[in-house]
Design an enzyme around this catalytic site. Structure first.
Site, PDB file in Angstrom:
ATOM      1  N   GLU A  84       0.842  -1.200   0.000  1.00 14.30           N
ATOM      2  CA  GLU A  84       0.000   0.000   0.000  1.00 14.30           C
ATOM      3  C   GLU A  84       0.876   1.248   0.000  1.00 14.30           C
ATOM      4  O   GLU A  84       2.050   1.194   0.367  1.00 14.30           O
ATOM      5  CB  GLU A  84      -0.883   0.014   1.264  1.00 14.30           C
ATOM      6  N   ASP A  85       0.271   2.364  -0.412  1.00 14.42           N
ATOM      7  CA  ASP A  85       0.994   3.633  -0.338  1.00 14.42           C
ATOM      8  C   ASP A  85       0.877   4.235   1.063  1.00 14.42           C
ATOM      9  O   ASP A  85       1.859   4.671   1.650  1.00 14.42           O
ATOM     10  CB  ASP A  85       0.495   4.632  -1.402  1.00 14.42           C
ATOM     11  N   ASP A 138      -4.550   5.182   6.242  1.00 14.18           N
ATOM     12  CA  ASP A 138      -5.081   6.329   6.983  1.00 14.18           C
ATOM     13  C   ASP A 138      -6.181   5.824   7.923  1.00 14.18           C
ATOM     14  O   ASP A 138      -5.887   5.355   9.020  1.00 14.18           O
ATOM     15  CB  ASP A 138      -5.587   7.362   5.973  1.00 14.18           C
ATOM     16  N   PHE A 194      -2.149  15.971   5.050  1.00 13.03           N
ATOM     17  CA  PHE A 194      -2.362  15.447   3.709  1.00 13.03           C
ATOM     18  C   PHE A 194      -1.060  15.514   2.916  1.00 13.03           C
ATOM     19  O   PHE A 194      -0.492  16.579   2.732  1.00 13.03           O
ATOM     20  CB  PHE A 194      -3.469  16.203   2.982  1.00 13.03           C
ATOM     21  N   ARG A 238       1.328  12.350  -8.382  1.00 18.36           N
ATOM     22  CA  ARG A 238       1.781  10.968  -8.166  1.00 18.36           C
ATOM     23  C   ARG A 238       3.229  10.798  -8.616  1.00 18.36           C
ATOM     24  O   ARG A 238       3.967   9.987  -8.075  1.00 18.36           O
ATOM     25  CB  ARG A 238       0.907   9.984  -8.955  1.00 18.36           C
TER      26      ARG A 238
END
Ligand code: IMP
Ligand code: MG
Length: 179
Positions: A98-99, A102, A151, A164
Site C-alpha cells: 500500500e501507499d 489512513d 495530507f 503521483r
C-alpha cells in the site's frame, strides 16, 4: 510541482533506503513461501517497484484497484473495487503493498476480500502509516515511515490524481486545496 509543496517529508533517497530495509526483511520472511505480491493501484505502484526489486524470493505480482478517496483530502468511507485481481489466491501467501494507511478502511476491505477467497496468509507492507487517522482496527506488518496526520502527496500519492509522479513525499500547501 515543487512550488505547490510546503515541505518535503521523505526524499527519494530516504524512500529507496526504506525499500531496501524492508526488502531485506521480506526476503527473510517470505523465503520458500512463493508469495503473491498485491500492489494497490494506483498509489502503491512507485513504492512497489522499489520494494520488489529488493526481495530476493520467488514471487508473483498482481494488482488491484480500490478507491476510497474520490478526489478530496478526506476519506469518504465509500469503497469501490475498480479493478480486480487476475490471480486465484486460494491457499496462497499474500503480501499487500500500500501507499498509505489512513482510516484503514481500504485495507480492511481488501483483507476481508482476500480472506473470503481463502488466502493462507496476509501480510501488509506500506510506504506510509498515518496512525492517528485510524478508524478501524488494522495494522501494517512492514512500515516505511509513520507520518503525521497531514495530507501528503508524491511518490504515488495524489491530490485529484496529480502529484503521483513527484519523486518524493511532501506536504501540500493548504492554498492548493482550499483555492
Ligand atoms: P484509508 O482507507 O482511509 O486508510 O485510505 C487509504 C487510501 O486513501 C490510500 O490508499 C490513499 O489512496 C488515500 N490517502 C489517505 N491519506 C492520504 C494522503 O495524505 N494523501 C494522499 N492520499 C491519501
Ligand atoms: Mg491508494
Amino acid at each position: 510541482m515543487d512550488n505547490d509543496i510546503e515541505r518535503v517529508l521523505y526524499s527519494r533517497e530516504e524512500i529507496l533506503q526504506a525499500a531496501a530495509r524492508l526488502g531485506k526483511q521480506l526476503t527473510t520472511d517470505f523465503k520458500d513461501k512463493k508469495p503473491i505480491v498485491i500492489s494497490v493501484l494506483k498509489g502503491a505502484i512507485l513504492f512497489t517497484v522499489d520494494v520488489i526489486k529488493e526481495m530476493d524470493v520467488y514471487a508473483e505480482l498482481d494488482f488491484i484497484d480500490i478507491s476510497s478517496y474520490h478526489g478530496g483530502t478526506e476519506s469518504s468511507g465509500q469503497i469501490d473495487l475498480l479493478h480486480d485481481l487476475g490471480t486465484d489466491i486460494d491457499g496462497r501467501n499474500i503480501l499487500i503493498i500500500e501507499d498509505i494507511i489512513d482510516t484503514g478502511r481500504t485495507l480492511k476491505y481488501l483483507i476481508d476480500l482476500l480472506k473470503q477467497r481463502n488466502a493462507a496468509e496476509i501480510k501488509v507492507c506500506t510506504l506510509l502509516d498515518k496512525e492517528e487517522g485510524r478508524a478501524v482496527d488494522v495494522k501494517a506488518d512492514y512500515i516505511g515511515f509513520s507520518v503525521p496526520n497531514e495530507f501528503v502527496v508524491g511518490y504515488g500519492l495524489d491530490y485529484k490524481e496529480l502529484y503521483r509522479n513527484l519523486p518524493y513525499v511532501g506536504v501540500l500547501k493548504p492554498e492548493v486545496y482550499t483555492s
